[in-house]
Motif scaffolding. Structure first.
Motif, PDB file in Angstrom:
ATOM      1  N   ARG A 185      49.089  49.560  45.177  1.00  0.00           N
ATOM      2  CA  ARG A 185      48.852  48.755  43.974  1.00  0.00           C
ATOM      3  C   ARG A 185      48.249  47.406  44.343  1.00  0.00           C
ATOM      4  O   ARG A 185      47.365  46.906  43.643  1.00  0.00           O
ATOM      5  CB  ARG A 185      50.150  48.570  43.186  1.00  0.00           C
ATOM      6  N   GLN A 186      48.722  46.807  45.418  1.00  0.00           N
ATOM      7  CA  GLN A 186      48.164  45.534  45.848  1.00  0.00           C
ATOM      8  C   GLN A 186      46.696  45.695  46.241  1.00  0.00           C
ATOM      9  O   GLN A 186      45.867  44.823  45.968  1.00  0.00           O
ATOM     10  CB  GLN A 186      48.967  44.969  47.020  1.00  0.00           C
ATOM     11  N   GLU A 187      46.368  46.829  46.871  1.00  0.00           N
ATOM     12  CA  GLU A 187      44.974  47.094  47.227  1.00  0.00           C
ATOM     13  C   GLU A 187      44.107  47.191  45.975  1.00  0.00           C
ATOM     14  O   GLU A 187      42.989  46.657  45.935  1.00  0.00           O
ATOM     15  CB  GLU A 187      44.878  48.384  48.030  1.00  0.00           C
ATOM     16  N   ALA A 188      44.608  47.894  44.959  1.00  0.00           N
ATOM     17  CA  ALA A 188      43.866  48.010  43.704  1.00  0.00           C
ATOM     18  C   ALA A 188      43.717  46.649  43.037  1.00  0.00           C
ATOM     19  O   ALA A 188      42.651  46.320  42.490  1.00  0.00           O
ATOM     20  CB  ALA A 188      44.568  48.999  42.771  1.00  0.00           C
ATOM     21  N   LYS A 189      44.763  45.841  43.083  1.00  0.00           N
ATOM     22  CA  LYS A 189      44.711  44.490  42.505  1.00  0.00           C
ATOM     23  C   LYS A 189      43.654  43.649  43.212  1.00  0.00           C
ATOM     24  O   LYS A 189      42.859  42.939  42.572  1.00  0.00           O
ATOM     25  CB  LYS A 189      46.094  43.824  42.605  1.00  0.00           C
ATOM     26  N   ASP A 190      43.649  43.721  44.546  1.00  0.00           N
ATOM     27  CA  ASP A 190      42.678  42.950  45.321  1.00  0.00           C
ATOM     28  C   ASP A 190      41.254  43.414  45.036  1.00  0.00           C
ATOM     29  O   ASP A 190      40.325  42.588  44.984  1.00  0.00           O
ATOM     30  CB  ASP A 190      42.982  43.080  46.814  1.00  0.00           C
ATOM     31  N   LEU A 191      41.064  44.724  44.856  1.00  0.00           N
ATOM     32  CA  LEU A 191      39.731  45.258  44.573  1.00  0.00           C
ATOM     33  C   LEU A 191      39.218  44.739  43.232  1.00  0.00           C
ATOM     34  O   LEU A 191      38.064  44.304  43.117  1.00  0.00           O
ATOM     35  CB  LEU A 191      39.766  46.783  44.571  1.00  0.00           C
ATOM     36  N   ILE A 192      40.060  44.787  42.211  1.00  0.00           N
ATOM     37  CA  ILE A 192      39.658  44.287  40.891  1.00  0.00           C
ATOM     38  C   ILE A 192      39.346  42.800  40.960  1.00  0.00           C
ATOM     39  O   ILE A 192      38.356  42.328  40.376  1.00  0.00           O
ATOM     40  CB  ILE A 192      40.765  44.567  39.852  1.00  0.00           C
ATOM     41  N   ARG A 193      40.165  42.061  41.684  1.00  0.00           N
ATOM     42  CA  ARG A 193      39.929  40.620  41.811  1.00  0.00           C
ATOM     43  C   ARG A 193      38.597  40.343  42.510  1.00  0.00           C
ATOM     44  O   ARG A 193      37.835  39.456  42.104  1.00  0.00           O
ATOM     45  CB  ARG A 193      41.077  39.979  42.594  1.00  0.00           C
TER      46      ARG A 193
END
Length: 231
Positions: A185-193
């Motif tokens: 989830r953190q990886e997905a958050k970082d990607l969107i950011r």
């Protein structure tokens, strides 16, 4: 999402999202034209430190009864099972325990604090790791336990929650999970950011795309077969 006579349980983790939802619903019930009761449910994971004193005090100020259920989910996942990818098992166990507790307390609605970015991150995780187009819905009826899960904040950007949590001085509990900040989830958050730096309107467009697929069942606003009114 809310109907006359509902018994609504709010899943409170101690994080900013669930605490803001609890605060918002405690205010909403004061001027809502639909009478419903409200209670807070919290699970401990068996991981320390986890001081619930601030949450207990907030619930007292809001006149919302709080039930805290002690569990060993964290210890099972990290110390007994030694899961390399613990998040999926942990989330499944927490959902099951929270649903059961809500039913035990007589609730027919369970309100969760997922926000806009949670929706988008779940969509990317399902795409990357499961090979399917999927995310959670604003309203979901669980037939096995006869419980309706509602997510009132799914259109709210996370940045607004962060701002309000600070403005209201919500008693946020620091997440004791060893995997916090090192998850898919953190990886997905970082990607969107990162993508949003080039495309600032990306989160809004992604959510609009999900809403436009409602006819395919990806983002249903109404759940067919869901019973009307409280159980």
């Amino acid at each position: 999402m809310f109907e006359e006579g509902d018994s609504v349980a709010v899943g409170v983790s101690g994080g900013k999202d669930s605490l803001l939802l609890l605060r918002a619903l405690s205010l909403y019930r004061l001027f809502s034209h639909k009478n419903f009761t409200l209670r807070a449910l919290m699970l401990t994971m068996g991981l320390e430190p986890f001081d619930t004193e601030g949450v207990e005090r907030l619930c007292g100020e809001l006149n919302v009864p709080l039930t805290i259920k002690r569990t060993d989910i964290g210890k099972i996942v990290f110390e007994e099972r030694h899961e390399k990818n613990p998040c999926a098992l942990c989330a499944k166990m927490r959902r099951g325990a929270l649903n059961e507790l809500a039913v035990e307390k007589g609730a027919n609605k369970l309100a969760l604090g997922h926000h806009r970015e949670d929706v988008l991150e779940t969509f990317l995780m399902s795409l990357f790791y499961e090979g399917r187009l999927h995310t959670f819905h604003p309203v979901t009826y669980l037939t096995r336990v006869r419980l309706t899960v509602v997510r009132p904040m799914v259109y709210l950007p996370e940045k607004h929650i962060i701002h309000m949590a600070r403005a209201l001085s919500l008693p946020i509990i620091q997440n004791p999970c060893p995997a916090d900040g090192h998850t898919a989830r953190q990886e997905a958050k970082d990607l969107i950011r990162e993508l949003s730096k080039k495309h600032p309107n990306l989160p809004t467009l992604m959510l609009s795309a999900l809403r436009n697929t409602a006819q395919y069942g990806l983002w249903d606003q109404k759940i067919a077969g869901r019973p009307k009114g409280p159980r």
